[in-house]
Scaffold this active site. Structure first.
Site, PDB file in Angstrom:
ATOM      1  N   PRO A  10     -43.728 -47.885  63.343  1.00 25.36           N
ATOM      2  CA  PRO A  10     -43.100 -48.891  64.197  1.00 25.36           C
ATOM      3  C   PRO A  10     -42.047 -48.334  65.156  1.00 25.36           C
ATOM      4  O   PRO A  10     -41.283 -47.436  64.807  1.00 25.36           O
ATOM      5  CB  PRO A  10     -42.444 -49.856  63.204  1.00 25.36           C
ATOM      6  N   ASN A  11     -42.076 -48.915  66.337  1.00 25.97           N
ATOM      7  CA  ASN A  11     -41.118 -48.634  67.429  1.00 25.97           C
ATOM      8  C   ASN A  11     -41.349 -47.293  68.112  1.00 25.97           C
ATOM      9  O   ASN A  11     -40.695 -46.991  69.112  1.00 25.97           O
ATOM     10  CB  ASN A  11     -39.659 -48.739  66.936  1.00 25.97           C
ATOM     11  N   ARG A  18     -36.519 -45.779  73.935  1.00 24.28           N
ATOM     12  CA  ARG A  18     -35.794 -46.191  72.749  1.00 24.28           C
ATOM     13  C   ARG A  18     -34.699 -45.179  72.399  1.00 24.28           C
ATOM     14  O   ARG A  18     -35.014 -44.006  72.173  1.00 24.28           O
ATOM     15  CB  ARG A  18     -36.806 -46.260  71.607  1.00 24.28           C
ATOM     16  N   TYR A  23     -33.843 -39.993  70.270  1.00 24.25           N
ATOM     17  CA  TYR A  23     -35.281 -39.683  70.274  1.00 24.25           C
ATOM     18  C   TYR A  23     -35.775 -39.002  71.548  1.00 24.25           C
ATOM     19  O   TYR A  23     -36.962 -38.684  71.654  1.00 24.25           O
ATOM     20  CB  TYR A  23     -36.084 -40.967  70.019  1.00 24.25           C
ATOM     21  N   ASN A  72     -45.862 -39.935  61.236  1.00 25.70           N
ATOM     22  CA  ASN A  72     -44.454 -40.329  61.334  1.00 25.70           C
ATOM     23  C   ASN A  72     -44.397 -41.810  60.967  1.00 25.70           C
ATOM     24  O   ASN A  72     -44.674 -42.676  61.802  1.00 25.70           O
ATOM     25  CB  ASN A  72     -43.902 -40.100  62.749  1.00 25.70           C
ATOM     26  N   ALA A  75     -39.597 -46.243  60.350  1.00 22.61           N
ATOM     27  CA  ALA A  75     -38.751 -46.950  59.374  1.00 22.61           C
ATOM     28  C   ALA A  75     -39.461 -47.153  58.026  1.00 22.61           C
ATOM     29  O   ALA A  75     -38.797 -47.243  56.979  1.00 22.61           O
ATOM     30  CB  ALA A  75     -38.311 -48.291  59.947  1.00 22.61           C
ATOM     31  N   ASP A  85     -48.533 -44.875  48.560  1.00 29.09           N
ATOM     32  CA  ASP A  85     -49.717 -44.974  47.688  1.00 29.09           C
ATOM     33  C   ASP A  85     -50.994 -44.608  48.439  1.00 29.09           C
ATOM     34  O   ASP A  85     -51.904 -44.000  47.871  1.00 29.09           O
ATOM     35  CB  ASP A  85     -49.857 -46.401  47.135  1.00 29.09           C
ATOM     36  N   GLU A  96     -45.692 -35.073  56.948  1.00 32.31           N
ATOM     37  CA  GLU A  96     -44.700 -36.068  57.381  1.00 32.31           C
ATOM     38  C   GLU A  96     -43.866 -35.456  58.508  1.00 32.31           C
ATOM     39  O   GLU A  96     -43.372 -34.338  58.354  1.00 32.31           O
ATOM     40  CB  GLU A  96     -43.791 -36.413  56.191  1.00 32.31           C
ATOM     41  N   HIS A  98     -40.699 -36.205  61.517  1.00 29.74           N
ATOM     42  CA  HIS A  98     -39.665 -37.056  62.119  1.00 29.74           C
ATOM     43  C   HIS A  98     -39.099 -36.339  63.327  1.00 29.74           C
ATOM     44  O   HIS A  98     -38.923 -35.108  63.312  1.00 29.74           O
ATOM     45  CB  HIS A  98     -38.551 -37.363  61.115  1.00 29.74           C
ATOM     46  N   ARG A 105     -28.444 -38.634  59.152  1.00 29.10           N
ATOM     47  CA  ARG A 105     -28.152 -39.969  59.692  1.00 29.10           C
ATOM     48  C   ARG A 105     -27.686 -40.905  58.566  1.00 29.10           C
ATOM     49  O   ARG A 105     -27.200 -40.445  57.543  1.00 29.10           O
ATOM     50  CB  ARG A 105     -29.390 -40.476  60.439  1.00 29.10           C
TER      51      ARG A 105
HETATM   52  C1  DQA Z   1     -37.892 -41.508  62.595  1.00 26.07           C
HETATM   53  C2  DQA Z   1     -36.650 -41.624  61.686  1.00 26.07           C
HETATM   54  C3  DQA Z   1     -36.620 -42.978  60.989  1.00 26.07           C
HETATM   55  O1  DQA Z   1     -35.458 -43.082  60.170  1.00 26.07           O
HETATM   56  C4  DQA Z   1     -36.578 -44.100  62.023  1.00 26.07           C
HETATM   57  O2  DQA Z   1     -36.642 -45.357  61.385  1.00 26.07           O
HETATM   58  C5  DQA Z   1     -37.631 -43.969  63.064  1.00 26.07           C
HETATM   59  C6  DQA Z   1     -37.976 -42.648  63.587  1.00 26.07           C
HETATM   60  C7  DQA Z   1     -37.876 -40.201  63.407  1.00 26.07           C
HETATM   61  O3  DQA Z   1     -38.944 -39.830  63.891  1.00 26.07           O
HETATM   62  O4  DQA Z   1     -36.835 -39.573  63.585  1.00 26.07           O
HETATM   63  O5  DQA Z   1     -38.147 -44.972  63.567  1.00 26.07           O
HETATM   64  O6  DQA Z   1     -39.054 -41.504  61.774  1.00 26.07           O
END
Ligand code: DQA
Length: 140
Positions: A10-11, A18, A23, A72, A75, A85, A96, A98, A105
């Protein structure tokens, strides 16, 4: 030719607009075009969703079709037992990633539900986190 799937949560469709101080100003589309140009001998598929269940569906449906998945969960990293799962349930290796470094943070970002089920985690290198994950997957 290897096939790799990138899944963004998300986002992350808002990258570039954003919170650019956290980011960055680059859109994901421009990163994706660059990765596809650099690795034109491989297929890089992309899926983004703001919905937890759609990410679970995508992980399940993709199993067996890719050399690896770069995820990624945004949240959902910090909340989703369902995504954790799904990673545990599939055979395909998942990395994973980020963009920011969640450990530097707010404390609610310090917990990753997915971390125990992925082959590794890459955080804090901006969009380069995806490049590092991709080069690792392609080297396997
Ligand atoms: C994120 C870090 C997460 O805490 C956050 O909610 C995001 C982006 C990152 O890529 O740094 O939406 O996954």
């Amino acid at each position: 030719m290897n096939k790799v799937l990138i899944i963004n949560g998300p986002n992350l469709n808002l990258l570039g607009k954003r919170e650019p101080d956290i980011y960055g100003k680059e859109s994901f589309d421009s990163l994706l075009s660059m990765l596809r140009r650099q690795h034109s001998d491989h297929q890089i598929d992309y899926f983004q969703s703001n919905h937890e269940g759609e990410i679970v569906d995508q992980l399940q449906q993709s199993d067996g079709s890719y050399k690896g998945i770069i995820l990624n969960p945004a949240a959902y990293t910090h909340t989703s037992v369902a995504i954790a799962d799904a990673i545990a349930a599939i055979e395909t290796p998942v990395i994973e990633v980020h963009i920011s470094n969640p450990m530097a943070r707010e404390s609610f970002r310090h917990k990753s539900f997915v971390a125990p089920y992925v082959i590794g985690s890459i955080s804090g290198f901006g969009l380069k986190s995806y490049e590092l994950a991709l080069s690792h997957l392609l080297s396997l």
